[in-house]
Design a protein around this motif. Sequence first.
Motif, PDB file in Angstrom:
ATOM      1  N   ILE A   3       0.848  -1.177   0.000  1.00  0.00           N
ATOM      2  CA  ILE A   3       0.000   0.000   0.000  1.00  0.00           C
ATOM      3  C   ILE A   3       0.883   1.225   0.000  1.00  0.00           C
ATOM      4  CG2 ILE A   3      -1.808   1.255   1.254  1.00  0.00           C
ATOM      5  CD1 ILE A   3      -2.527  -1.398   2.576  1.00  0.00           C
ATOM      6  N   ASP A  37     -12.277   8.462  -6.560  1.00  0.00           N
ATOM      7  CA  ASP A  37     -11.356   7.671  -7.363  1.00  0.00           C
ATOM      8  C   ASP A  37     -10.716   8.529  -8.443  1.00  0.00           C
ATOM      9  OD1 ASP A  37     -10.069   5.389  -8.464  1.00  0.00           O
ATOM     10  OD2 ASP A  37     -11.637   5.226  -9.969  1.00  0.00           O
ATOM     11  N   LEU A  47     -15.252  -3.194  -6.086  1.00  0.00           N
ATOM     12  CA  LEU A  47     -14.565  -3.584  -4.859  1.00  0.00           C
ATOM     13  C   LEU A  47     -15.542  -4.290  -3.929  1.00  0.00           C
ATOM     14  CD1 LEU A  47     -12.274  -0.601  -3.816  1.00  0.00           C
ATOM     15  CD2 LEU A  47     -11.648  -2.704  -5.016  1.00  0.00           C
ATOM     16  N   THR A 123      -6.487 -10.280  -4.412  1.00  0.00           N
ATOM     17  CA  THR A 123      -6.001  -9.404  -3.348  1.00  0.00           C
ATOM     18  C   THR A 123      -5.126 -10.243  -2.428  1.00  0.00           C
ATOM     19  OG1 THR A 123      -8.131  -8.289  -3.489  1.00  0.00           O
ATOM     20  CG2 THR A 123      -6.700  -7.695  -1.650  1.00  0.00           C
ATOM     21  N   PHE A 152      -8.874   6.715  -4.023  1.00  0.00           N
ATOM     22  CA  PHE A 152      -8.368   5.453  -4.567  1.00  0.00           C
ATOM     23  C   PHE A 152      -7.851   5.695  -5.977  1.00  0.00           C
ATOM     24  CE2 PHE A 152      -8.586   1.249  -6.359  1.00  0.00           C
ATOM     25  CZ  PHE A 152      -8.379   0.389  -5.304  1.00  0.00           C
ATOM     26  N   SER A 157      -3.549   0.971  -8.904  1.00  0.00           N
ATOM     27  CA  SER A 157      -3.890  -0.090  -7.961  1.00  0.00           C
ATOM     28  C   SER A 157      -4.113  -1.442  -8.617  1.00  0.00           C
ATOM     29  CB  SER A 157      -5.149   0.297  -7.176  1.00  0.00           C
ATOM     30  OG  SER A 157      -4.943   1.476  -6.436  1.00  0.00           O
ATOM     31  N   LEU A 176      -4.878  -6.787  -7.267  1.00  0.00           N
ATOM     32  CA  LEU A 176      -5.243  -5.519  -6.649  1.00  0.00           C
ATOM     33  C   LEU A 176      -4.218  -5.159  -5.577  1.00  0.00           C
ATOM     34  CD1 LEU A 176      -7.281  -3.199  -6.241  1.00  0.00           C
ATOM     35  CD2 LEU A 176      -8.475  -4.678  -4.601  1.00  0.00           C
ATOM     36  N   PRO A 178      -3.757  -1.809  -3.654  1.00  0.00           N
ATOM     37  CA  PRO A 178      -4.304  -0.456  -3.518  1.00  0.00           C
ATOM     38  C   PRO A 178      -3.254   0.633  -3.319  1.00  0.00           C
ATOM     39  CG  PRO A 178      -5.620  -1.992  -2.268  1.00  0.00           C
ATOM     40  CD  PRO A 178      -4.404  -2.753  -2.721  1.00  0.00           C
ATOM     41  N   ILE A 180      -3.462   4.460  -2.330  1.00  0.00           N
ATOM     42  CA  ILE A 180      -4.511   5.259  -1.720  1.00  0.00           C
ATOM     43  C   ILE A 180      -3.935   6.562  -1.177  1.00  0.00           C
ATOM     44  CG2 ILE A 180      -6.229   5.337   0.132  1.00  0.00           C
ATOM     45  CD1 ILE A 180      -6.284   2.237  -0.067  1.00  0.00           C
TER      46      ILE A 180
END
Length: 278
Positions: A3, A37, A47, A123, A152, A157, A176, A178, A180
């Motif tokens: 992340i 987003d 999601l 994920t 997002f 991502s 995925l 992310p 962020i």
Amino acid sequence: MKITHYLPVAACIGALALSSCAADKTDATKLQVRMTDAPGDFQKVSLDVRQIEVHLKDEQDPNGWELLPFTPQALNILDYVNGRSALLVDTDFAPGDLKEIRLLLGPNSTVTTRDGVTYDLKTPSGQTSGVKLKLNKATLKERETFQLLLDFDVAKSIVQRGKWRPGDDKKERFILKPVIRVIAQDIAGGLRGTVTPTASLPQILAIRASITPADTFSTSADASGGYQLSSLPSGVYRVEFFPTTTAPANQPVYKNVVRTDITVTNNQITELGQTKLD
């Protein structure tokens, strides 16, 4: 899960707080949480959001997590681009510091490419340990509105596996991870003005329709016709004025009035002057 964080920042995603998190309304802060987003080159990104927790104590304290009542749902985050956002939380919350947010994703996240083909989004750790976001200086104060925005970046991502080729298992094409950007701010914008005639006993609605669902704030004019709406998020509003009674005989009929393109700026009160309903 890898992340990327942008600091100093603060964010949250979730839904209505548990009663253990809520405060007496006279002391509570209003907590709003939104998702937005950055556009990506996909037709749809869904999601699968299953569970939200917030950490209220020291990072090392395993007992600091509070589960937030959140209805599991699939969010097409591409619906919330170019200034639009999804309102996920609008609730009273106990004043204090938020330390960390954990978002648990389910196994059913998907991405639909421009050619209309839908692929699973793997994920690596989101379904087990969850996506954790650390919060920096996220302090909820009494009788204030605090907005937390989860921004997002879908283009960064969603990662395609380098070895994937057409004809391979569709479930293995995308991962995925992310990326962020999380933002927090006290909301201190407002609208102020007067309405005549005062005998119309008007109700005033301020509607920010550029987000989904639309924000609606309401108040009533006082005996002198004055009103003020406080703790409004910055943005462009439509302000609607509704008489709640009828005019006496032989006087002009009270009418509804709509004023558009009213801009609210954080930490400022926008003066609307006088609005006539006759």
